[in-house]
Design a protein around this motif. Structure first.
Motif, PDB file in Angstrom:
ATOM      1  N   UNK A 281       0.497  -1.112  -0.065  1.00 16.01           N
ATOM      2  CA  UNK A 281       0.373   0.208  -0.134  1.00 16.01           C
ATOM      3  C   UNK A 281       0.849   1.224  -0.253  1.00 16.01           C
ATOM      4  N   UNK A 282       0.772   1.757  -0.561  1.00 17.76           N
ATOM      5  CA  UNK A 282       1.119   3.238  -1.104  1.00 17.76           C
ATOM      6  C   UNK A 282       0.373   4.830  -0.810  1.00 17.76           C
ATOM      7  N   UNK A 283       0.571   5.663   0.399  1.00 15.17           N
ATOM      8  CA  UNK A 283      -0.307   7.298   0.474  1.00 15.17           C
ATOM      9  C   UNK A 283       0.726   8.164   0.341  1.00 15.17           C
ATOM     10  N   UNK A 284      -0.031   8.681  -0.772  1.00 19.37           N
ATOM     11  CA  UNK A 284       0.368   9.603  -1.227  1.00 19.37           C
ATOM     12  C   UNK A 284      -0.341  11.814  -1.254  1.00 19.37           C
ATOM     13  N   UNK A 285      -0.255  12.714  -0.867  1.00 20.42           N
ATOM     14  CA  UNK A 285      -0.688  13.397  -1.033  1.00 20.42           C
ATOM     15  C   UNK A 285       0.271  15.053  -1.869  1.00 20.42           C
ATOM     16  N   UNK A 286      -0.069  14.914  -2.818  1.00 20.11           N
ATOM     17  CA  UNK A 286      -0.050  15.677  -3.805  1.00 20.11           C
ATOM     18  C   UNK A 286      -0.835  17.259  -3.912  1.00 20.11           C
ATOM     19  N   UNK A 287      -0.961  18.033  -3.653  1.00 20.67           N
ATOM     20  CA  UNK A 287      -1.292  19.423  -4.693  1.00 20.67           C
ATOM     21  C   UNK A 287      -2.863  19.162  -3.793  1.00 20.67           C
ATOM     22  N   UNK A 288      -3.004  18.721  -2.364  1.00 18.50           N
ATOM     23  CA  UNK A 288      -4.852  18.472  -1.692  1.00 18.50           C
ATOM     24  C   UNK A 288      -5.084  17.744  -2.453  1.00 18.50           C
ATOM     25  N   UNK A 289      -4.575  16.415  -3.343  1.00 18.69           N
ATOM     26  CA  UNK A 289      -5.059  15.500  -3.349  1.00 18.69           C
ATOM     27  C   UNK A 289      -4.379  14.056  -2.966  1.00 18.69           C
ATOM     28  N   UNK A 290      -5.574  13.490  -1.672  1.00 18.42           N
ATOM     29  CA  UNK A 290      -4.560  12.069  -1.510  1.00 18.42           C
ATOM     30  C   UNK A 290      -4.810  11.057  -2.060  1.00 18.42           C
ATOM     31  N   UNK A 291      -3.919  10.678  -2.466  1.00 12.42           N
ATOM     32  CA  UNK A 291      -4.202   9.558  -2.909  1.00 12.42           C
ATOM     33  C   UNK A 291      -3.550   8.165  -2.609  1.00 12.42           C
ATOM     34  N   UNK A 292      -3.993   7.406  -3.067  1.00 16.55           N
ATOM     35  CA  UNK A 292      -4.206   5.709  -2.210  1.00 16.55           C
ATOM     36  C   UNK A 292      -4.173   4.629  -2.883  1.00 16.55           C
ATOM     37  N   UNK A 293      -3.201   3.647  -3.519  1.00 12.39           N
ATOM     38  CA  UNK A 293      -2.942   2.682  -4.475  1.00 12.39           C
ATOM     39  C   UNK A 293      -2.241   1.177  -3.715  1.00 12.39           C
ATOM     40  N   UNK A 294      -2.251   0.488  -4.236  1.00 13.92           N
ATOM     41  CA  UNK A 294      -2.872  -0.510  -3.199  1.00 13.92           C
ATOM     42  C   UNK A 294      -1.876  -1.375  -5.199  1.00 13.92           C
ATOM     43  N   UNK A 295      -0.761  -2.480  -4.862  1.00 11.55           N
ATOM     44  CA  UNK A 295      -0.037  -3.031  -5.471  1.00 11.55           C
ATOM     45  C   UNK A 295       0.422  -4.411  -5.306  1.00 11.55           C
ATOM     46  N   UNK A 296      -0.801  -5.356  -5.297  1.00 11.52           N
ATOM     47  CA  UNK A 296      -0.565  -7.187  -4.739  1.00 11.52           C
ATOM     48  C   UNK A 296       0.224  -7.977  -6.539  1.00 11.52           C
ATOM     49  N   UNK A 297       1.348  -8.724  -5.459  1.00  8.82           N
ATOM     50  CA  UNK A 297       2.312  -9.496  -6.448  1.00  8.82           C
ATOM     51  C   UNK A 297       1.356 -10.699  -6.562  1.00  8.82           C
ATOM     52  N   UNK A 298       1.143 -11.442  -7.839  1.00  8.50           N
ATOM     53  CA  UNK A 298       0.838 -13.076  -7.490  1.00  8.50           C
ATOM     54  C   UNK A 298       1.897 -14.032  -8.011  1.00  8.50           C
ATOM     55  N   UNK A 299       1.820 -14.906  -6.449  1.00 11.73           N
ATOM     56  CA  UNK A 299       2.828 -15.416  -6.318  1.00 11.73           C
ATOM     57  C   UNK A 299       2.764 -16.743  -7.270  1.00 11.73           C
ATOM     58  N   UNK A 300       3.791 -17.136  -8.583  1.00 10.51           N
ATOM     59  CA  UNK A 300       3.527 -18.164  -9.034  1.00 10.51           C
ATOM     60  C   UNK A 300       3.656 -19.833  -8.519  1.00 10.51           C
ATOM     61  N   UNK A 301       3.998 -19.729  -7.682  1.00  6.96           N
ATOM     62  CA  UNK A 301       3.616 -21.112  -6.985  1.00  6.96           C
ATOM     63  C   UNK A 301       2.672 -21.581  -6.905  1.00  6.96           C
ATOM     64  N   UNK A 302       1.645 -20.863  -5.856  1.00  3.30           N
ATOM     65  CA  UNK A 302       0.312 -21.181  -5.699  1.00  3.30           C
ATOM     66  C   UNK A 302      -0.459 -21.419  -7.300  1.00  3.30           C
ATOM     67  N   UNK A 303      -1.368 -22.663  -6.255  1.00  3.80           N
ATOM     68  CA  UNK A 303      -2.308 -23.376  -7.679  1.00  3.80           C
ATOM     69  C   UNK A 303      -4.172 -22.989  -7.596  1.00  3.80           C
ATOM     70  N   UNK A 304      -4.844 -22.208  -7.879  1.00  6.73           N
ATOM     71  CA  UNK A 304      -5.824 -22.206  -6.907  1.00  6.73           C
ATOM     72  C   UNK A 304      -7.228 -23.033  -8.081  1.00  6.73           C
TER      73      UNK A 304
END
Length: 140
Positions: A63-86
């Motif tokens: 997760x990443x939270x940034x504040x720039x020019x009065x804009x609060x921006x929340x980003x989420x980035x997940x990586x897939x685990x290639x060793x998992x089989x769903x």
């Protein structure tokens, strides 16, 4: 075809930047992840806001939270685990970006991740309204 903007009124001077921010927010109006916003009044007249974003499955590092020019921006980035089989995948590992436009003077007090919720605390201090008289000078 051009659209008519509320901010195109001749009585609203210098609001072009706000219009651009609102346009940017409207384009980013995805429903994921869900969130709550609470307003809490404070004894000293300041307003407190709590934003809770449902980020189950995300770690603090994703997760990443940034504040720039009065804009609060929340980003989420997940990586897939290639060793998992769903056999069934109902919980997607997807990226997101959620933005909030903050009024002038608002401050981000902090953020915490607990029980799958990212909680962000904001405060808008009570600012005294000031009126002043403008002197009119005669032209020579």
């Amino acid at each position: 075809m051009s659209r008519m903007s509320f901010f195109s009124s001749p009585f609203l001077l210098g609001f072009e930047e706000i219009e651009q921010r609102l346009d940017r927010l409207a384009k980013a109006a995805d429903g994921y992840p869900p969130y709550n916003i609470e307003r809490v009044s404070n004894e000293d007249g300041a307003e407190l806001f709590h934003i809770s974003v449902a980020v189950a499955g995300f770690t603090e590092e994703e997760l990443e939270i940034t504040l720039e020019d009065n804009q609060l921006l929340i980003r989420g980035r997940q990586q897939d685990d290639p060793n998992r089989e769903f056999l069934h995948r109902g919980i997607a590992a997807r990226q997101f970006q959620r933005s909030f436009l903050l009024a002038d003077g608002m401050r981000v007090e902090g953020a915490a991740l607990k029980d799958g919720l990212l909680n962000i605390s904001l405060v808008r201090p009570n600012i005294e309204k000031v009126a002043r008289r403008i002197e009119i000078k005669t032209a020579d």
